[in-house]
Scaffold this motif. Structure first.
Motif, PDB file in Angstrom:
ATOM      1  N   ARG A 167      -3.626  -4.394  -4.644  1.00  0.00           N
ATOM      2  CA  ARG A 167      -2.647  -5.667  -4.632  1.00  0.00           C
ATOM      3  C   ARG A 167      -2.995  -6.311  -6.168  1.00  0.00           C
ATOM      4  O   ARG A 167      -1.959  -6.552  -6.717  1.00  0.00           O
TER       5      ARG A 167
ATOM      6  N   CYS B  18       3.262   5.661  -8.756  1.00  0.00           N
ATOM      7  CA  CYS B  18       1.732   5.609  -8.706  1.00  0.00           C
ATOM      8  C   CYS B  18       1.125   7.194  -8.570  1.00  0.00           C
ATOM      9  O   CYS B  18       1.576   7.844  -7.848  1.00  0.00           O
TER      10      CYS B  18
ATOM     11  N   ALA C 257      -1.482  -3.831  -8.608  1.00  0.00           N
ATOM     12  CA  ALA C 257      -0.057  -3.797  -8.672  1.00  0.00           C
ATOM     13  C   ALA C 257       0.388  -5.164  -9.577  1.00  0.00           C
ATOM     14  O   ALA C 257       1.476  -5.061 -10.276  1.00  0.00           O
TER      15      ALA C 257
ATOM     16  N   ARG D 114       2.922   2.203  -1.482  1.00  0.00           N
ATOM     17  CA  ARG D 114       4.283   1.786  -0.941  1.00  0.00           C
ATOM     18  C   ARG D 114       4.300   0.305  -0.454  1.00  0.00           C
ATOM     19  O   ARG D 114       5.012  -0.319  -0.935  1.00  0.00           O
ATOM     20  N   ASN D 115       3.037  -0.038   0.064  1.00  0.00           N
ATOM     21  CA  ASN D 115       3.067  -1.425   0.626  1.00  0.00           C
ATOM     22  C   ASN D 115       3.002  -2.254  -0.598  1.00  0.00           C
ATOM     23  O   ASN D 115       3.422  -3.468  -0.678  1.00  0.00           O
ATOM     24  N   ASN D 116       2.405  -1.917  -1.862  1.00  0.00           N
ATOM     25  CA  ASN D 116       2.534  -2.720  -3.026  1.00  0.00           C
ATOM     26  C   ASN D 116       3.274  -2.343  -4.133  1.00  0.00           C
ATOM     27  O   ASN D 116       3.265  -2.817  -5.130  1.00  0.00           O
ATOM     28  N   ARG D 117       4.453  -1.810  -3.561  1.00  0.00           N
ATOM     29  CA  ARG D 117       5.604  -1.617  -4.430  1.00  0.00           C
ATOM     30  C   ARG D 117       5.143  -0.682  -5.890  1.00  0.00           C
ATOM     31  O   ARG D 117       5.736  -1.055  -6.848  1.00  0.00           O
ATOM     32  N   LEU D 118       4.156   0.144  -5.595  1.00  0.00           N
ATOM     33  CA  LEU D 118       3.971   1.166  -6.777  1.00  0.00           C
ATOM     34  C   LEU D 118       4.786   2.372  -6.744  1.00  0.00           C
ATOM     35  O   LEU D 118       4.339   3.339  -5.963  1.00  0.00           O
ATOM     36  N   GLU D 119       6.094   2.500  -7.032  1.00  0.00           N
ATOM     37  CA  GLU D 119       6.788   3.587  -6.634  1.00  0.00           C
ATOM     38  C   GLU D 119       6.316   4.810  -7.695  1.00  0.00           C
ATOM     39  O   GLU D 119       6.448   5.839  -7.167  1.00  0.00           O
TER      40      GLU D 119
ATOM     41  N   ARG E 152       2.742  -5.041 -13.169  1.00  0.00           N
ATOM     42  CA  ARG E 152       3.879  -5.576 -13.423  1.00  0.00           C
ATOM     43  C   ARG E 152       3.810  -6.588 -14.304  1.00  0.00           C
ATOM     44  O   ARG E 152       5.030  -6.691 -15.264  1.00  0.00           O
TER      45      ARG E 152
END
Length: 269
Positions: free
Chosen positions: A20, A71, A23, A64-69, A27
């Motif tokens: 987390r 990764c 991520a 996926r849960n941390n929006r790391l498309e 960003r």
């Protein structure tokens, strides 16, 4: 500028906290992220294949849960401390992020995996403990004139946003002569300010809001006082410099706070 974050993931809840934070930083700084899991046990080939598959599924879910498309997920075998350090170098990572692995043991055992990783890793290491990470607002750095402390300060500058505050704290024993104490502290402050100007030029680019303070207290006492009063969300420390032989232990201050982190902790050699 920061570009690549490596997360050492042992499939624990604490490691998900590290993802987390990675991520959030990715960003904020437009950096890429790689997730690394190290299998230390020895398995027969068919079992190993299933273990690797399960680990990859876990890493994929964490990403996926941390929006790391986009990764990168890596599964390696070997001794965790060695593999993580080597991977950080091979991947040219700018930051290693780790969770507080098995924190219940940190008070009882020397030579923990965390200490070994940070002791041997050639890139700045971030111990992430904030379960709901927000951009850092206040960072406290123990800054003396050592290479490790300066490198840690520069690493903090690289990963802090311009809105954040970075307070450099220098501990200096001014002696017992009361008439000379303030003059000596003022002299140290002037030297510290010059050091910060020099290191700022080395970092370049946008910097956080910089502050400095000189304390006559011992460094751990001075840090504790500022932590209690200022409530930083990031503590920045240099590890003890390496000599001809690989250092056996972290510096006492880094070791102390690594075992009792009051907030996220950034350590650099």
């Amino acid at each position: 500028m920061p570009k690549h974050i490596l997360v050492a993931h042992d499939l624990s809840l604490e490691a998900d906290i590290a993802v987390r934070r990675a991520a959030q930083l990715a960003r904020e700084h437009d950096a890429s992220v790689s997730l690394l899991h190290v299998i230390e046990e020895t398995f027969p080939a068919p079992v190993l294949a299933r273990v690797k598959e399960a680990a990859d599924v876990a890493l994929q879910e964490s990403a996926r849960n941390n929006r790391l498309e986009q990764c990168q997920r890596l599964i390696r075998q070997g001794r965790a401390t060695a593999v993580i350090g080597a991977s950080a170098e091979t991947l040219r990572a700018d930051l290693l992020v780790i969770g507080a692995h098995h924190r219940q043991f940190l008070e009882s055992f020397d030579g923990t995996t965390l200490e070994q990783i940070i002791r041997t890793c050639q890139v700045p290491a971030l111990l992430a403990i904030a379960s709901e990470p927000q951009p850092y607002d206040r960072a406290l750095c123990a800054l003396d004139f050592s290479v490790g402390a300066c490198n840690a300060w520069c690493a903090a500058c690289a990963w802090l946003a311009p809105h954040a505050e970075l307070l450099a704290l220098h501990a200096y024993d001014a002696g017992r002569d009361a008439d000379k104490t303030q003059a000596r502290l003022d002299e140290q402050r002037a030297l510290l300010e010059q050091l910060i100007r020099d290191e700022s030029a080395r970092v370049g680019g946008s910097l956080p809001r910089l502050q400095c303070r000189v304390s006559p207290a011992a460094i751990q006492t001075a840090l504790d006082e500022v932590i209690d009063d200022w409530q930083p969300d990031l503590l920045v420390l240099g590890s003890r410099s390496r000599g001809a032989l690989q250092q056996a232990l972290l510096g006492s201050t880094a070791r102390y706070y690594l075992r009792r982190p009051p907030c996220d902790l950034l350590i650099s050699a």
